[in-house]
Design an enzyme around this catalytic site. Structure first.
Site, mmCIF file in Angstrom:
data_model
loop_
_atom_site.group_PDB
_atom_site.id
_atom_site.type_symbol
_atom_site.label_atom_id
_atom_site.label_comp_id
_atom_site.label_asym_id
_atom_site.label_seq_id
_atom_site.Cartn_x
_atom_site.Cartn_y
_atom_site.Cartn_z
ATOM 1 N N ASP A 120 81.244 25.946 -82.758
ATOM 2 C CA ASP A 120 79.813 25.782 -82.530
ATOM 3 C C ASP A 120 79.127 25.781 -83.890
ATOM 4 O O ASP A 120 79.584 26.439 -84.816
ATOM 5 C CB ASP A 120 79.323 26.948 -81.655
ATOM 6 C CG ASP A 120 77.964 26.678 -81.045
ATOM 7 O OD1 ASP A 120 77.380 25.620 -81.348
ATOM 8 O OD2 ASP A 120 77.485 27.515 -80.273
ATOM 9 N N GLY A 169 73.681 26.906 -84.867
ATOM 10 C CA GLY A 169 72.251 26.744 -84.566
ATOM 11 C C GLY A 169 71.743 27.752 -83.558
ATOM 12 O O GLY A 169 70.718 28.412 -83.773
ATOM 13 N N GLN A 181 68.900 17.795 -76.778
ATOM 14 C CA GLN A 181 67.931 18.879 -76.577
ATOM 15 C C GLN A 181 66.699 18.307 -75.879
ATOM 16 O O GLN A 181 66.637 17.118 -75.590
ATOM 17 C CB GLN A 181 67.561 19.518 -77.920
ATOM 18 C CG GLN A 181 68.665 20.349 -78.566
ATOM 19 C CD GLN A 181 68.906 21.694 -77.896
ATOM 20 O OE1 GLN A 181 68.244 22.072 -76.923
ATOM 21 N NE2 GLN A 181 69.889 22.424 -78.390
ATOM 22 N N GLY A 219 70.857 23.923 -75.079
ATOM 23 C CA GLY A 219 69.558 24.541 -74.776
ATOM 24 C C GLY A 219 69.299 24.786 -73.306
ATOM 25 O O GLY A 219 68.141 24.917 -72.901
ATOM 26 N N ASP A 241 81.809 26.172 -71.769
ATOM 27 C CA ASP A 241 82.166 27.444 -72.410
ATOM 28 C C ASP A 241 81.138 28.481 -71.991
ATOM 29 O O ASP A 241 80.004 28.134 -71.651
ATOM 30 C CB ASP A 241 82.145 27.327 -73.942
ATOM 31 C CG ASP A 241 80.722 27.456 -74.485
ATOM 32 O OD1 ASP A 241 80.377 28.515 -75.027
ATOM 33 O OD2 ASP A 241 79.927 26.501 -74.322
ATOM 34 N N CYS A 266 95.800 35.733 -56.890
ATOM 35 C CA CYS A 266 95.896 35.440 -58.329
ATOM 36 C C CYS A 266 97.284 35.798 -58.848
ATOM 37 O O CYS A 266 97.858 36.811 -58.461
ATOM 38 C CB CYS A 266 94.828 36.245 -59.075
ATOM 39 S SG CYS A 266 94.861 36.031 -60.874
ATOM 40 N N CYS A 302 97.894 36.031 -62.284
ATOM 41 C CA CYS A 302 97.739 36.346 -63.710
ATOM 42 C C CYS A 302 98.663 37.527 -64.060
ATOM 43 O O CYS A 302 99.144 38.229 -63.165
ATOM 44 C CB CYS A 302 96.280 36.671 -64.040
ATOM 45 S SG CYS A 302 95.755 38.359 -63.611
ATOM 46 N N CYS A 321 97.455 40.798 -62.267
ATOM 47 C CA CYS A 321 97.613 40.837 -60.808
ATOM 48 C C CYS A 321 99.089 40.866 -60.392
ATOM 49 O O CYS A 321 99.419 41.390 -59.329
ATOM 50 C CB CYS A 321 96.894 39.653 -60.162
ATOM 51 S SG CYS A 321 95.090 39.815 -60.217
ATOM 52 N N HIS A 369 92.334 38.921 -66.895
ATOM 53 C CA HIS A 369 92.233 38.428 -65.516
ATOM 54 C C HIS A 369 91.112 37.392 -65.379
ATOM 55 O O HIS A 369 91.316 36.320 -64.795
ATOM 56 C CB HIS A 369 91.980 39.587 -64.544
ATOM 57 C CG HIS A 369 91.580 39.108 -63.177
ATOM 58 N ND1 HIS A 369 92.485 38.673 -62.233
ATOM 59 C CD2 HIS A 369 90.340 38.935 -62.618
ATOM 60 C CE1 HIS A 369 91.834 38.271 -61.151
ATOM 61 N NE2 HIS A 369 90.541 38.416 -61.356
#
Length: 376
Positions: free
Chosen positions: A89, A92, A194, A221, A271, A309, A311, A314, A340
Site C-alpha cells: 500500500d 496515503g 477516489q 476511500g 484486503d 473448518c 484449519c 480446528c 483460524h
C-alpha cells in the site's frame, strides 16, 4: 498480466500473473502491515493457511526499519522469507489517518511520524522509490484518502490532484523498474479511484485514470464510515468504467458478506485488517456465523471452533481450550484465533472461486452473504 477466465453476471473469475507467481481471483490478501501478521503468524504459517498474496505497508516500513535496510537485505520477499506475491500500500491512507500535523501541497504531504514525531515528506516519487526498494509485485499509487463526508468542491480538487500524482507515480516507477539494480523490475502499478460517495466525481475520475492503461485499478476511500449500501452503490457505478481486462481491487474491505456482495459487483482483490484484529479479541468466523470464543457457553465445549473448518487449529483443538487460552491471557490464544480467521477468509475466497467455476456463485451468495456476518 490479467486473464478473465469466466464471468457470472458481474462476478469475475480470473488470474493475475506476477513476478512471484500467479494469483487466482477473487482473492483476499492477508495483511502483514510491518512485514508480519499481527497475531504471530510467520511466512511459513501463511503457506499453510492458503494465503496467495501478502500485503505490507509503505508508510510503516519506511518509518521502521526503513526501506533502504529492506532493499539492502534483498527486498521484502527475502527479508520476511515469503516467496509469493506481495502488494504494498502506498502509505496515503496512513498519512491521512495516523500522522499528525499534515500539510498537503501539489508536491506531496509533509507530516510528523506517529512513532517519534519527526518531520517527513512523501509525494508520488518518494512513495514509488520506497516501494521499489521494498520490491513488492504490486505497488499502489500515492493518493489522498478523502474523509467521508467532505465538501464536494474539496473532493473535486483532491481527485484532480490525485490524478496528477498518479501520472507522476507511473513515470517514477517506470524509471525505478528500468534501473540495473532494481529489486523487482517487474513491479506493477495499480491506480486508485477516489471521489468519496459522489458518484459523478467517482465515475469521471475512473474514466480518466483508465486512460493511463495501468496493470490494475483499485477503488479507495470506502469502508470509512459510509453505509454498506452507499459502498455497494459506489462500486456498481465505478465498475462500469473499470477496464474489463484489468484486475479490480476494493481497498480495506471487509466482512465476509461485504466481500461476497462486492464480488457480485465485479471486484477481484480484497484486503482488510478485520479478520486478524477481530480474532485477537476472540471474535471468530464460522460457516454458521460469528462466535465470541470468550463466552461462558464454550467453557466445556469439546468441539472445534467450527466443525466444518479444517484449519490447523480446528483439526486439533477444542473451543474449551481456545477459550481457556484467552482467559489465561496466553499469546497462543491470539495466534490460534488469527490463524483460524485468516484460514477462514482464504477458504471463503476458494469457495467463491469454486462456485464461479461451477456457475453457482448466485446460489452461494444467497446462502452465505447474510449468514456469515450474523453473530451467533
Amino acid at each position: 498480466m490479467y486473464k478473465l477466465k469466466k464471468q457470472e453476471n458481474k462476478a469475475r473469475r480470473g488470474e493475475l500473473e506476477t513476478p512471484h507467481g500467479t494469483v487466482q481471483t477473487p482473492v483476499f490478501m492477508n495483511v502483514g502491515t510491518a512485514a508480519a501478521i499481527k497475531g504471530a503468524l510467520s511466512a511459513a504459517d501463511l503457506k499453510e493457511i492458503g494465503c496467495q498474496v501478502e500485503l505490507s505497508n509503505t508508510y510503516h516500513l519506511h518509518l521502521r526499519p526503513g526501506d533502504e535496510l529492506v532493499r539492502d537485505m534483498g527486498g521484502l520477499h527475502k527479508f520476511m522469507t515469503w516467496d509469493g506475491p506481495i502488494l504494498t500500500d502506498s502509505g496515503g491512507f496512513q498519512i491521512f489517518s495516523l500522522a499528525s500535523l499534515r500539510k498537503i501541497s501539489e508536491e506531496g504531504v509533509k507530516f510528523n511520524s506517529h512513532i517519534d514525531g519527526r518531520h517527513i515528506f512523501m509525494g508520488p516519487e518518494e512513495s514509488m522509490r520506497i516501494q521499489a526498494n521494498l520490491g513488492s509485485d504490486i505497488a499502489m499509487a500515492f493518493d489522498e484518502c478523502i474523509k467521508i463526508p467532505s465538501p464536494k468542491e474539496y473532493v473535486e480538487k483532491s481527485c484532480a490532484r490525485t490524478y496528477r500524482w498518479l501520472v507522476r507515480c507511473k513515470e517514477a516507477l517506470s524509471q525505478y523498474n528500468s534501473m540495473d539494480n532494481a529489486v523487482n523490475p517487474g513491479q506493477m502499478l495499480f491506480g486508485i479511484n477516489q471521489g468519496a460517495t459522489f458518484v459523478d466525481i467517482r465515475t469521471e475520475h475512473m474514466k480518466k485514470i483508465a486512460e493511463l492503461d495501468l496493470p490494475g485499478y483499485a477503488i479507495g476511500g470506502l469502508a470509512v464510515g459510509e453505509s454498506h449500501q452507499e459502498m455497494y452503490d459506489t462500486i456498481a457505478a465505478v465498475e462500469e468504467y473499470m477496464p474489463k481486462d484489468k484486475p479490480r481491487y476494493l481497498m480495506g474491505v471487509g466482512t465476509p458478506g461485504n466481500i461476497i456482495e462486492s464480488v457480485a459487483r465485479g471486484v477481484d482483490f480484497f484486503d482488510c485488517v478485520m479478520p486478524a484484529r477481530n480474532g485477537r479479541h476472540g471474535h471468530l468466523f464460522t460457516w454458521n456465523g460469528i462466535i465470541n470464543i470468550k463466552n461462558e457457553k464454550y467453557f466445556r465445549d469439546e468441539l472445534p471452533i467450527d466443525p466444518e473448518c479444517d484449519c490447523p487449529v480446528c483439526r486439533r483443538y477444542s473451543k474449551a481450550y481456545v477459550r481457556h487460552l484467552f482467559k489465561a491471557n496466553e499469546m497462543l490464544a491470539m495466534r490460534f484465533a488469527v490463524m483460524h480467521n485468516l484460514y477462514f477468509y482464504n477458504k471463503l475466497m476458494e469457495r467463491i472461486r469454486d462456485s464461479l467455476d461451477a456457475g453457482e456463485f448466485e446460489k452461494f451468495r444467497q446462502k452465505y452473504s447474510v449468514l456469515l456476518d450474523t453473530r451467533i
